[in-house]
Scaffold this motif. Sequence first.
Motif, PDB file in Angstrom:
ATOM      1  N   LEU A 152       0.821  -1.208   0.000  1.00  0.00           N
ATOM      2  CA  LEU A 152       0.000   0.000   0.000  1.00  0.00           C
ATOM      3  C   LEU A 152       0.858   1.263   0.000  1.00  0.00           C
ATOM      4  CD1 LEU A 152      -2.899  -0.967   2.417  1.00  0.00           C
ATOM      5  CD2 LEU A 152      -3.088  -0.429  -0.014  1.00  0.00           C
ATOM      6  N   ASN A 153       2.013   1.210   0.616  1.00  0.00           N
ATOM      7  CA  ASN A 153       2.895   2.372   0.716  1.00  0.00           C
ATOM      8  C   ASN A 153       4.090   2.294  -0.224  1.00  0.00           C
ATOM      9  OD1 ASN A 153       1.440   3.640   2.899  1.00  0.00           O
ATOM     10  ND2 ASN A 153       2.177   1.954   4.149  1.00  0.00           N
ATOM     11  N   TYR A 154       4.078   1.348  -1.146  1.00  0.00           N
ATOM     12  CA  TYR A 154       5.232   1.089  -1.999  1.00  0.00           C
ATOM     13  C   TYR A 154       5.665   2.305  -2.813  1.00  0.00           C
ATOM     14  CZ  TYR A 154       8.416  -1.303  -5.112  1.00  0.00           C
ATOM     15  OH  TYR A 154       9.541  -1.676  -5.790  1.00  0.00           O
ATOM     16  N   GLU A 155       4.735   2.958  -3.489  1.00  0.00           N
ATOM     17  CA  GLU A 155       5.086   4.094  -4.346  1.00  0.00           C
ATOM     18  C   GLU A 155       5.719   5.225  -3.544  1.00  0.00           C
ATOM     19  OE1 GLU A 155       5.094   4.169  -7.608  1.00  0.00           O
ATOM     20  OE2 GLU A 155       4.074   2.260  -7.865  1.00  0.00           O
ATOM     21  N   SER A 156       5.127   5.560  -2.408  1.00  0.00           N
ATOM     22  CA  SER A 156       5.652   6.674  -1.623  1.00  0.00           C
ATOM     23  C   SER A 156       6.988   6.337  -0.964  1.00  0.00           C
ATOM     24  CB  SER A 156       4.639   7.120  -0.568  1.00  0.00           C
ATOM     25  OG  SER A 156       4.411   6.096   0.370  1.00  0.00           O
ATOM     26  N   GLN A 157       7.252   5.055  -0.751  1.00  0.00           N
ATOM     27  CA  GLN A 157       8.511   4.658  -0.127  1.00  0.00           C
ATOM     28  C   GLN A 157       9.649   4.488  -1.123  1.00  0.00           C
ATOM     29  OE1 GLN A 157       8.881   4.488   3.251  1.00  0.00           O
ATOM     30  NE2 GLN A 157       6.790   5.256   3.290  1.00  0.00           N
ATOM     31  N   THR A 158       9.329   4.347  -2.407  1.00  0.00           N
ATOM     32  CA  THR A 158      10.378   4.066  -3.390  1.00  0.00           C
ATOM     33  C   THR A 158      10.554   5.155  -4.441  1.00  0.00           C
ATOM     34  OG1 THR A 158       8.825   2.804  -4.765  1.00  0.00           O
ATOM     35  CG2 THR A 158      10.125   1.559  -3.149  1.00  0.00           C
ATOM     36  N   ASN A 159       9.736   6.202  -4.410  1.00  0.00           N
ATOM     37  CA  ASN A 159       9.807   7.279  -5.402  1.00  0.00           C
ATOM     38  C   ASN A 159       9.831   8.646  -4.735  1.00  0.00           C
ATOM     39  OD1 ASN A 159       9.554   5.889  -7.990  1.00  0.00           O
ATOM     40  ND2 ASN A 159       7.503   5.342  -7.299  1.00  0.00           N
ATOM     41  N   ASP A 160      10.361   9.630  -5.453  1.00  0.00           N
ATOM     42  CA  ASP A 160      10.184  11.026  -5.064  1.00  0.00           C
ATOM     43  C   ASP A 160       8.768  11.427  -5.465  1.00  0.00           C
ATOM     44  OD1 ASP A 160      12.848  11.126  -4.310  1.00  0.00           O
ATOM     45  OD2 ASP A 160      13.508  11.898  -6.252  1.00  0.00           O
ATOM     46  N   PHE A 161       8.137  12.307  -4.692  1.00  0.00           N
ATOM     47  CA  PHE A 161       6.787  12.724  -5.044  1.00  0.00           C
ATOM     48  C   PHE A 161       6.484  14.115  -4.513  1.00  0.00           C
ATOM     49  CE2 PHE A 161       6.394  10.494  -1.010  1.00  0.00           C
ATOM     50  CZ  PHE A 161       5.527  11.281  -0.268  1.00  0.00           C
ATOM     51  N   THR A 162       5.460  14.710  -5.091  1.00  0.00           N
ATOM     52  CA  THR A 162       4.921  15.986  -4.634  1.00  0.00           C
ATOM     53  C   THR A 162       3.490  15.727  -4.212  1.00  0.00           C
ATOM     54  OG1 THR A 162       6.280  17.227  -6.201  1.00  0.00           O
ATOM     55  CG2 THR A 162       4.333  18.346  -5.318  1.00  0.00           C
ATOM     56  N   ILE A 163       3.117  16.271  -3.068  1.00  0.00           N
ATOM     57  CA  ILE A 163       1.755  16.093  -2.583  1.00  0.00           C
ATOM     58  C   ILE A 163       1.081  17.460  -2.491  1.00  0.00           C
ATOM     59  CG2 ILE A 163       2.476  16.125  -0.153  1.00  0.00           C
ATOM     60  CD1 ILE A 163       0.201  14.047   0.334  1.00  0.00           C
ATOM     61  N   ARG A 164      -0.114  17.538  -3.011  1.00  0.00           N
ATOM     62  CA  ARG A 164      -0.914  18.765  -2.935  1.00  0.00           C
ATOM     63  C   ARG A 164      -1.981  18.538  -1.874  1.00  0.00           C
ATOM     64  NH1 ARG A 164      -3.290  20.912  -8.324  1.00  0.00           N
ATOM     65  NH2 ARG A 164      -1.047  20.993  -8.615  1.00  0.00           N
ATOM     66  N   LEU A 165      -2.026  19.415  -0.900  1.00  0.00           N
ATOM     67  CA  LEU A 165      -2.982  19.309   0.192  1.00  0.00           C
ATOM     68  C   LEU A 165      -4.169  20.223  -0.079  1.00  0.00           C
ATOM     69  CD1 LEU A 165      -0.412  19.467   3.113  1.00  0.00           C
ATOM     70  CD2 LEU A 165      -1.362  17.429   2.026  1.00  0.00           C
ATOM     71  N   GLY A 166      -5.248  19.986   0.614  1.00  0.00           N
ATOM     72  CA  GLY A 166      -6.419  20.854   0.479  1.00  0.00           C
ATOM     73  C   GLY A 166      -7.660  20.078   0.106  1.00  0.00           C
ATOM     74  N   THR A 167      -8.591  20.779  -0.556  1.00  0.00           N
ATOM     75  CA  THR A 167      -9.877  20.170  -0.873  1.00  0.00           C
ATOM     76  C   THR A 167      -9.784  19.162  -2.006  1.00  0.00           C
ATOM     77  OG1 THR A 167     -10.413  21.998  -2.350  1.00  0.00           O
ATOM     78  CG2 THR A 167     -11.191  22.174  -0.070  1.00  0.00           C
ATOM     79  N   GLN A 168      -8.771  19.278  -2.861  1.00  0.00           N
ATOM     80  CA  GLN A 168      -8.546  18.305  -3.933  1.00  0.00           C
ATOM     81  C   GLN A 168      -7.128  17.764  -3.829  1.00  0.00           C
ATOM     82  OE1 GLN A 168      -9.504  20.673  -7.397  1.00  0.00           O
ATOM     83  NE2 GLN A 168     -11.550  19.796  -7.454  1.00  0.00           N
ATOM     84  N   PRO A 169      -6.881  16.919  -2.832  1.00  0.00           N
ATOM     85  CA  PRO A 169      -5.521  16.412  -2.639  1.00  0.00           C
ATOM     86  C   PRO A 169      -5.065  15.576  -3.825  1.00  0.00           C
ATOM     87  CG  PRO A 169      -7.069  15.245  -1.238  1.00  0.00           C
ATOM     88  CD  PRO A 169      -7.826  16.350  -1.894  1.00  0.00           C
ATOM     89  N   GLN A 170      -3.775  15.642  -4.086  1.00  0.00           N
ATOM     90  CA  GLN A 170      -3.211  14.912  -5.217  1.00  0.00           C
ATOM     91  C   GLN A 170      -1.764  14.558  -4.908  1.00  0.00           C
ATOM     92  OE1 GLN A 170      -3.202  17.190  -8.798  1.00  0.00           O
ATOM     93  NE2 GLN A 170      -2.306  15.553 -10.020  1.00  0.00           N
ATOM     94  N   VAL A 171      -1.349  13.381  -5.343  1.00  0.00           N
ATOM     95  CA  VAL A 171       0.046  12.964  -5.219  1.00  0.00           C
ATOM     96  C   VAL A 171       0.585  12.734  -6.620  1.00  0.00           C
ATOM     97  CG1 VAL A 171       1.616  11.208  -4.337  1.00  0.00           C
ATOM     98  CG2 VAL A 171      -0.378  11.860  -2.989  1.00  0.00           C
ATOM     99  N   SER A 172       1.725  13.338  -6.927  1.00  0.00           N
ATOM    100  CA  SER A 172       2.394  13.150  -8.215  1.00  0.00           C
ATOM    101  C   SER A 172       3.758  12.544  -7.964  1.00  0.00           C
ATOM    102  CB  SER A 172       2.564  14.494  -8.932  1.00  0.00           C
ATOM    103  OG  SER A 172       1.324  15.100  -9.158  1.00  0.00           O
ATOM    104  N   TYR A 173       4.002  11.371  -8.555  1.00  0.00           N
ATOM    105  CA  TYR A 173       5.290  10.703  -8.408  1.00  0.00           C
ATOM    106  C   TYR A 173       6.218  11.161  -9.522  1.00  0.00           C
ATOM    107  CZ  TYR A 173       2.774   7.887  -5.081  1.00  0.00           C
ATOM    108  OH  TYR A 173       2.028   7.489  -4.000  1.00  0.00           O
TER     109      TYR A 173
END
Length: 82
Positions: A41-62
């Motif tokens: 479940l946490n594989y992508e966030s543990q193995t890649n650099d990413f940007t996370i956008r917080l707020g009403t429309q959260p988004q994670v970009s690897y």
Amino acid sequence: MIPIGGLPILWHIMKTYSHFGHQEFVLCLGYKSFSIKNFFLNYESQTNDFTIRLGTQPQVSYHSTHSEAGWSVTLAETGSRR
């Protein structure tokens, strides 16, 4: 889930199968299945650099990919979860 080089033995076994063309995996889980589930479940966030956008429309970009990008991993509960 004993680590070798920072990744569990299970991952190394799957990586070997992947090298020979296997991309779909079914893992039958039982005792302490939560540790295997958490790893994937946490594989992508543990193995890649990413940007996370917080707020009403959260988004994670690897920012990078890895050779496991095509893997399909089914996690099936088959026994005791204690």
